[in-house]
Write a protein that holds these residues in place. Structure first.
Motif, mmCIF file in Angstrom:
data_model
loop_
_atom_site.group_PDB
_atom_site.id
_atom_site.type_symbol
_atom_site.label_atom_id
_atom_site.label_comp_id
_atom_site.label_asym_id
_atom_site.label_seq_id
_atom_site.Cartn_x
_atom_site.Cartn_y
_atom_site.Cartn_z
ATOM 1 N N HIS A 62 -0.911 -7.515 7.151
ATOM 2 C CA HIS A 62 -0.689 -6.229 7.825
ATOM 3 C C HIS A 62 -1.907 -5.790 8.633
ATOM 4 O O HIS A 62 -1.761 -5.156 9.680
ATOM 5 C CB HIS A 62 -0.283 -5.155 6.810
ATOM 6 N N ASN A 117 0.260 5.470 15.686
ATOM 7 C CA ASN A 117 0.910 5.789 14.410
ATOM 8 C C ASN A 117 1.417 4.518 13.721
ATOM 9 O O ASN A 117 1.336 4.395 12.496
ATOM 10 C CB ASN A 117 2.058 6.776 14.620
ATOM 11 N N LYS A 118 1.948 3.569 14.514
ATOM 12 C CA LYS A 118 2.374 2.286 13.933
ATOM 13 C C LYS A 118 1.174 1.556 13.343
ATOM 14 O O LYS A 118 1.245 0.987 12.253
ATOM 15 C CB LYS A 118 3.036 1.406 14.996
ATOM 16 N N ASP A 155 0.235 3.215 10.149
ATOM 17 C CA ASP A 155 1.137 2.831 9.056
ATOM 18 C C ASP A 155 0.767 1.463 8.493
ATOM 19 O O ASP A 155 0.797 1.247 7.276
ATOM 20 C CB ASP A 155 2.591 2.818 9.539
ATOM 21 N N ASN A 156 0.423 0.525 9.376
ATOM 22 C CA ASN A 156 -0.035 -0.796 8.914
ATOM 23 C C ASN A 156 -1.297 -0.673 8.077
ATOM 24 O O ASN A 156 -1.442 -1.341 7.051
ATOM 25 C CB ASN A 156 -0.302 -1.731 10.104
ATOM 26 N N ILE A 184 -2.298 1.942 6.327
ATOM 27 C CA ILE A 184 -1.964 2.566 5.042
ATOM 28 C C ILE A 184 -1.349 1.530 4.097
ATOM 29 O O ILE A 184 -1.723 1.437 2.924
ATOM 30 C CB ILE A 184 -1.014 3.763 5.250
ATOM 31 N N PHE A 185 -0.408 0.728 4.605
ATOM 32 C CA PHE A 185 0.233 -0.281 3.758
ATOM 33 C C PHE A 185 -0.780 -1.323 3.303
ATOM 34 O O PHE A 185 -0.795 -1.722 2.130
ATOM 35 C CB PHE A 185 1.390 -0.950 4.509
#
Length: 193
Positions: free
Chosen positions: A82, A134-135, A138-139, A141-142
């Motif tokens: 990720h 934002n994408k 999100d990566n 955060i994951f």
């Protein structure tokens, strides 16, 4: 004109904030890739050691330790996957100010019209870039969650291995010889040598 200049100033601040945010996200992803790669490499060195030490140990201990090991390794690999996805710049096309604003035939003729064109370009750019960032966030955060799970799993695995080494008494294997007479042993004479 003053209101348009204020709008433009506001949008430039938003654009600057978005670029700082993007840089922070990309830097943190780069750090995660490096850290997870190093830990995964070191962690993979445990495989031969564990295989050699697990010979002769019951399945009640081998299976849970193997499951924890594979879970930890999977989470480290997910972290790398990720984080690397965020760093592939060819997947993300960012909007920027365009030169056609000043080179097109119907370009602005007054200062106010030009400010409005610039405002329009910045609004489009900020809105489009925010979605991409934002994408990437999100990566990040994951990947961070996977890294956290892997680190805690590594700690649990380490404690489990330490506890299992104290609890389990490894039995020495016994060799039985059926026909001792068939084995020709020559015993060297150590007194004369």
């Amino acid at each position: 004109i003053k209101v348009a200049e204020r709008y433009l100033e506001y949008l430039k601040e938003l654009d600057h904030y978005q670029k700082d945010r993007r840089t922070t996200i990309e830097n943190k992803n780069s750090q995660l890739v490096g850290q997870a790669s190093i830990v995964t490499s070191i962690f993979s060195l445990f495989v031969p050691l564990l295989i050699n030490n697990f010979n002769g140990i019951t399945f009640y201990i081998t299976i849970p330790l193997s499951i924890i090991f594979l879970t930890v390794l999977t989470h480290y690999l997910l972290t790398i996957l990720h984080s690397i996805n965020t760093l592939k710049i060819n997947r993300y096309s960012y909007a920027t100010r365009k030169t056609s604003t000043i080179t097109k035939e119907k370009r602005a003729n007054s200062e106010l019209e030009f400010l409005n064109e610039e405002i329009s370009d910045l609004v489009y750019s900020i809105n489009q870039c925010a979605q991409i960032d934002n994408k990437k966030g999100d990566n990040l955060i994951f990947a961070t969650r996977c890294f956290e799970i892997a680190n805690f799993g590594f700690a649990i695995l380490t404690v489990s291995i330490i506890i299992s080494t104290f609890i389990i008494k490894k039995e020495t294997t016994e060799i039985k010889i059926k026909n001792l007479k068939e084995i020709n042993l020559t015993i060297p004479d150590t007194l004369n040598n």
